[in-house]
Design a protein around this motif. Structure first.
Motif: not given
Length: 76
Positions: A31-46
């Motif tokens: 995936a692109t860096t932005s897609e990975v960042a979005r997924s990690i951001h969500t994981m951090i929030k969860e």
């Protein structure tokens, strides 16, 4: 904590989530860096409550853009 030390510590936290993400979703490796960042951001929030108090303070206000920036740099 100095700004440099905080950045290194944030990167280590991001790396832990990145490992978890690629184990759970191997296709994210491509995936692109932005897609990975979005997924990690969500994981951090969860999963913030699973982090230490110090780690929670570091990631509490992290944006997807900051995560993306940290993913782009290799800090050792």
């Amino acid at each position: 904590m100095t700004e440099e030390h905080a950045a290194i510590h944030k990167r280590k936290i991001i790396d832990k989530f990145l490992i978890k993400l690629t184990q759970e979703q191997p296709q994210m490796y491509y995936a692109t860096t932005s897609e990975v960042a979005r997924s990690i951001h969500t994981m951090i929030k969860e999963h913030t409550n699973r982090l230490s108090v110090e780690e929670q303070a570091l990631v509490r206000h992290m944006s997807m853009e900051e995560i993306q920036g940290l993913l782009g740099f290799h800090i050792k």
